[in-house]
Every structure is written in C-alpha cells, then in structure tokens.
Write a protein that holds these residues in place. Structure first.
Motif, PDB file in Angstrom:
ATOM      1  N   VAL A  72       0.841  -1.198   0.000  1.00 48.89           N
ATOM      2  CA  VAL A  72       0.000   0.000   0.000  1.00 48.89           C
ATOM      3  C   VAL A  72       0.878   1.252   0.000  1.00 48.89           C
ATOM      4  N   LYS A  73       1.933   1.244   0.802  1.00 49.87           N
ATOM      5  CA  LYS A  73       2.824   2.401   0.900  1.00 49.87           C
ATOM      6  C   LYS A  73       3.428   2.750  -0.453  1.00 49.87           C
ATOM      7  N   GLN A  74       3.956   1.743  -1.132  1.00 49.59           N
ATOM      8  CA  GLN A  74       4.593   1.995  -2.427  1.00 49.59           C
ATOM      9  C   GLN A  74       3.576   2.447  -3.472  1.00 49.59           C
ATOM     10  N   THR A  75       2.392   1.850  -3.450  1.00 44.91           N
ATOM     11  CA  THR A  75       1.356   2.232  -4.405  1.00 44.91           C
ATOM     12  C   THR A  75       0.848   3.637  -4.110  1.00 44.91           C
ATOM     13  N   GLN A  76       0.718   3.971  -2.824  1.00 46.60           N
ATOM     14  CA  GLN A  76       0.273   5.302  -2.441  1.00 46.60           C
ATOM     15  C   GLN A  76       1.275   6.366  -2.879  1.00 46.60           C
ATOM     16  N   MET A  77       2.553   6.084  -2.720  1.00 42.68           N
ATOM     17  CA  MET A  77       3.583   7.025  -3.157  1.00 42.68           C
ATOM     18  C   MET A  77       3.496   7.264  -4.654  1.00 42.68           C
ATOM     19  N   ALA A  78       3.296   6.186  -5.410  1.00 40.62           N
ATOM     20  CA  ALA A  78       3.179   6.316  -6.862  1.00 40.62           C
ATOM     21  C   ALA A  78       1.926   7.097  -7.238  1.00 40.62           C
ATOM     22  N   ALA A  79       0.828   6.827  -6.524  1.00 42.64           N
ATOM     23  CA  ALA A  79      -0.429   7.535  -6.796  1.00 42.64           C
ATOM     24  C   ALA A  79      -0.290   9.022  -6.496  1.00 42.64           C
ATOM     25  N   ASP A  80       0.374   9.354  -5.400  1.00 40.82           N
ATOM     26  CA  ASP A  80       0.567  10.762  -5.037  1.00 40.82           C
ATOM     27  C   ASP A  80       1.367  11.504  -6.111  1.00 40.82           C
ATOM     28  N   GLU A  81       2.374  10.848  -6.643  1.00 37.39           N
ATOM     29  CA  GLU A  81       3.200  11.483  -7.671  1.00 37.39           C
ATOM     30  C   GLU A  81       2.397  11.769  -8.937  1.00 37.39           C
ATOM     31  N   LEU A  82       1.429  10.919  -9.222  1.00 34.46           N
ATOM     32  CA  LEU A  82       0.625  11.080 -10.431  1.00 34.46           C
ATOM     33  C   LEU A  82      -0.652  11.883 -10.185  1.00 34.46           C
ATOM     34  N   GLY A  83      -0.889  12.252  -8.929  1.00 32.22           N
ATOM     35  CA  GLY A  83      -2.107  12.985  -8.609  1.00 32.22           C
ATOM     36  C   GLY A  83      -3.351  12.129  -8.667  1.00 32.22           C
ATOM     37  N   VAL A  84      -3.206  10.866  -8.335  1.00 29.45           N
ATOM     38  CA  VAL A  84      -4.320   9.919  -8.358  1.00 29.45           C
ATOM     39  C   VAL A  84      -4.723   9.575  -6.930  1.00 29.45           C
ATOM     40  N   LYS A  85      -6.003   9.613  -6.649  1.00 21.60           N
ATOM     41  CA  LYS A  85      -6.503   9.206  -5.330  1.00 21.60           C
ATOM     42  C   LYS A  85      -6.504   7.688  -5.255  1.00 21.60           C
ATOM     43  N   LEU A  86      -6.000   7.152  -4.151  1.00 22.55           N
ATOM     44  CA  LEU A  86      -5.970   5.706  -3.947  1.00 22.55           C
ATOM     45  C   LEU A  86      -6.950   5.334  -2.849  1.00 22.55           C
ATOM     46  N   ALA A  87      -7.958   4.554  -3.197  1.00 17.03           N
ATOM     47  CA  ALA A  87      -8.959   4.100  -2.231  1.00 17.03           C
ATOM     48  C   ALA A  87      -8.614   2.668  -1.822  1.00 17.03           C
ATOM     49  N   VAL A  88      -8.178   2.493  -0.577  1.00 15.67           N
ATOM     50  CA  VAL A  88      -7.697   1.196  -0.116  1.00 15.67           C
ATOM     51  C   VAL A  88      -8.832   0.380   0.507  1.00 15.67           C
ATOM     52  N   LYS A  89      -8.976  -0.846   0.030  1.00 16.78           N
ATOM     53  CA  LYS A  89      -9.977  -1.769   0.577  1.00 16.78           C
ATOM     54  C   LYS A  89      -9.271  -3.064   0.940  1.00 16.78           C
ATOM     55  N   LEU A  90      -9.228  -3.397   2.238  1.00 17.40           N
ATOM     56  CA  LEU A  90      -8.569  -4.611   2.700  1.00 17.40           C
ATOM     57  C   LEU A  90      -9.601  -5.628   3.168  1.00 17.40           C
ATOM     58  N   VAL A  91      -9.375  -6.884   2.812  1.00 18.59           N
ATOM     59  CA  VAL A  91     -10.286  -7.958   3.204  1.00 18.59           C
ATOM     60  C   VAL A  91      -9.478  -9.082   3.852  1.00 18.59           C
ATOM     61  N   ASP A  92     -10.166  -9.917   4.622  1.00 16.86           N
ATOM     62  CA  ASP A  92      -9.482 -10.992   5.339  1.00 16.86           C
ATOM     63  C   ASP A  92      -8.996 -12.108   4.419  1.00 16.86           C
ATOM     64  N   GLY A  93      -9.584 -12.218   3.253  1.00 16.41           N
ATOM     65  CA  GLY A  93      -9.177 -13.272   2.330  1.00 16.41           C
ATOM     66  C   GLY A  93     -10.037 -13.252   1.094  1.00 16.41           C
ATOM     67  N   PRO A  94      -9.696 -14.057   0.092  1.00 18.73           N
ATOM     68  CA  PRO A  94     -10.463 -14.065  -1.150  1.00 18.73           C
ATOM     69  C   PRO A  94     -11.926 -14.422  -0.956  1.00 18.73           C
ATOM     70  N   GLN A  95     -12.219 -15.211   0.076  1.00 23.58           N
ATOM     71  CA  GLN A  95     -13.607 -15.603   0.328  1.00 23.58           C
ATOM     72  C   GLN A  95     -14.463 -14.410   0.735  1.00 23.58           C
ATOM     73  N   ALA A  96     -13.811 -13.331   1.178  1.00 18.60           N
ATOM     74  CA  ALA A  96     -14.549 -12.134   1.604  1.00 18.60           C
ATOM     75  C   ALA A  96     -14.791 -11.163   0.451  1.00 18.60           C
ATOM     76  N   ILE A  97     -14.315 -11.519  -0.733  1.00 13.98           N
ATOM     77  CA  ILE A  97     -14.480 -10.646  -1.893  1.00 13.98           C
ATOM     78  C   ILE A  97     -15.769 -11.013  -2.627  1.00 13.98           C
ATOM     79  N   GLY A  98     -16.720 -10.070  -2.639  1.00 10.90           N
ATOM     80  CA  GLY A  98     -17.996 -10.307  -3.310  1.00 10.90           C
ATOM     81  C   GLY A  98     -18.384  -9.123  -4.172  1.00 10.90           C
TER      82      GLY A  98
END
Length: 305
Positions: free
Chosen positions: A160-186
């Motif tokens: 997340v840190k590395q992606t956020q740094m890259a997003a900040d440089e490009l002026g892109v908002k990064l919306a982080v969504k964390l889940v406990d595992g693939p089974q929680a992805i719906g």
C-alpha cells in the motif's frame, strides 16, 4: 564440504507449502522443472506438496506436520506462508518465494540472511509506480483507483505504501480496501468501489489463484483490473506488470540443491528478480472501450487478443 542435509536417509525429502490455492499448481510444476535443471528427477527425491488457499490455520498445521516428520527442506511460497513456517522452526532450512523479505522482517539482510531462511524475494518499489504510469497512459483521465488488498499478508502495508507514493506522484486518489481473504471478496465490494468513483482496481498479487472470480466481478461493474502476475492478465485483467513468477519458482530449486549439498541457508544470499514482464489484454481493453497506445503495445512482452 558440510554434511548433506539428508545424510541419514536414502534420498532427500522436500516439503512444499504454498499459501495459494491448488489452482496455482503450475508453480509446483515450475519448481519441479527447476529441480530437473539442477540435476534431480522426482524419483531422486520425495516431495510433499500442499496448497492452503490463504487459510492461516491450515498453513500452520501443515507447517507443523512437515517439521515433525521431518523434511529436509521446506519451500514456502508467498509471504504469509513464509512467516508462518519461519515462526515454527529455527532449524529446518527454508527456501522462500516471497515479496519483499527485507521490509517484512523475514531477513535482516539480503546479502547475509542469517538463520535458516533464504531464497527469492520480490521487490515492489519500481513496479508499483510503473503499473500506475501504464494505467494512466491507457486512461489519461484517471483520477481514482482502488487497491484491493489482504489483511493476512505481512507485506500489505508495504504494498500500500509503495502504491500510495506512486499515486501521489501522479495525482491519483488511492482508495484502499482490505479484506481478510479471497472468500470475503464479493460483488458488493466492486459496486462500492464504482460508486466511490474508482476507475480501476489494483489487485494485490496475494489473491492469485482467485483471479478469475475477481476479474469477472470487476468486469460486471466495468472496472479494469491490473496486478503483478501474468495469471491475472490471462484471466481478463487489463494488464499485469511484475517479476516473472515462473522464473522465480524455478530459481528456488537452486537453493534447495545447494542446501541438500550441505550449504547453510545463512550463507546463501537472497536473490531479487531480474526478469520482468508486461502483459496486455487487448480483448479486455476493447470490451471496456479503452485505447492502449502503440508505445505501450510495443513495450509489451505479450498481448492477449
């Protein structure tokens, strides 16, 4: 030379423990190919292979089983599995295929790993930025991207840190969504991302093995997915950019061979990948009405049409 690890039995016994589901058995095939390259065919060694599908308790149970047998070497695939195995034994050699072993505290140094752990470690610093740059080239109006990550992966915070740094440089908002595992992805997760203005999804590669389901749900909301490993692009992600997973898995066999011949893991520097690949799925781009510039197509290692 040091005494071989399997000196007390006729042939070595290797444990293979993957955090990924059994659908990622190609990784195991690449390991077998690597073993053959360094001079072993499977009758020359015993191999116990397990896939836990991201289940921490199952991973702990199998790690304990392999340690109690014991096996001579454990090949641990993916950062969570490596951490679990490392916590379970300080004596049996561990060969890892992991993301950023240094940042997650698996080793104190890549050159001098110490202890009973070595192997192949992937870095994220450059690839996170390049993925977003490539996405911006395809979607010049990109202003918001969602990051789909795992609460169970020790590497998530760094990813997340590395992606956020890259997003900040490009002026892109990064919306982080964390889940406990693939089974929680719906489907509701993707609908919420779309409603929040996300124009694309960066999928953490820890979800590899579930790429078909993730891409299919994202496409229902017309959200392109990007990630690290080729399996996502083959499943319909817009593109993937990252280290060649197959090459890394083959390389783990080099470490197993050295250990079986008596070298201590502490004396084997951790390697970083040198081969990277960009795979673009033009079929997906067309379905979403996106134009992939020629400059990016020329750079691609593979194009899916």
């Amino acid at each position: 030379m040091a005494r071989p690890a399997f000196a007390d039995r006729q042939k070595p016994k290797i444990g293979y423990l993957s955090w990924f589901p059994e659908s990622m058995k190609d990784d195991l095939d690449r390991f077998r190919e690597g073993m053959e390259k360094v001079g072993y065919t499977e009758p020359d060694y015993e191999l116990e292979a397990y896939f836990t599908g991201g289940n921490p308790q199952s991973t702990r149970d199998i790690a304990r089983k392999l340690i109690e047998e014991p096996v001579d070497v454990i090949v641990a695939v993916a950062t969570p599995a490596v951490h679990i195995v490392k916590a379970a034994t300080q004596t049996i050699p561990i060969v890892m295929f992991s993301a950023n072993a240094l940042a997650t505290g698996l080793v104190p140094s890549l050159s001098y790993p110490g202890g009973n752990l070595t192997g192949v470690s992937l870095l994220l610093t450059d690839t996170a930025g390049k993925r977003l740059e490539f996405l911006r080239q395809i979607e010049p109006g990109l202003h918001t991207a969602a990051f789909l990550g795992s609460t169970k992966d020790p590497n998530t915070v760094n990813f997340v840190k590395q992606t956020q740094m890259a997003a900040d440089e490009l002026g892109v908002k990064l919306a982080v969504k964390l889940v406990d595992g693939p089974q929680a992805i719906g489907q509701p997760i993707f609908e919420a991302m779309k409603a929040d203005g996300s124009q694309a999804i960066i999928a953490q590669p820890i979800f590899v093995g579930y790429q078909d389901e993730i891409v299919a749900m994202a496409m229902k909301d017309r959200l392109p997915v990007i990630s690290d490993w080729a399996a996502f692009a083959k499943a319909g992600a817009l593109f993937t950019y990252g280290a060649r997973q197959a090459a890394g898995m083959r390389r783990t066999a080099y470490y197993v061979d050295r250990i079986l011949k008596g070298t201590k893991p502490a004396d084997l520097p951790v390697e970083q990948p040198t081969e990277f690949e960009l795979i673009i799925n033009l079929k997906t781009a067309k379905a979403l009405g996106l134009n992939v510039p020629q400059s990016l197509l020329v750079r691609a290692d593979d194009i899916i049409e």
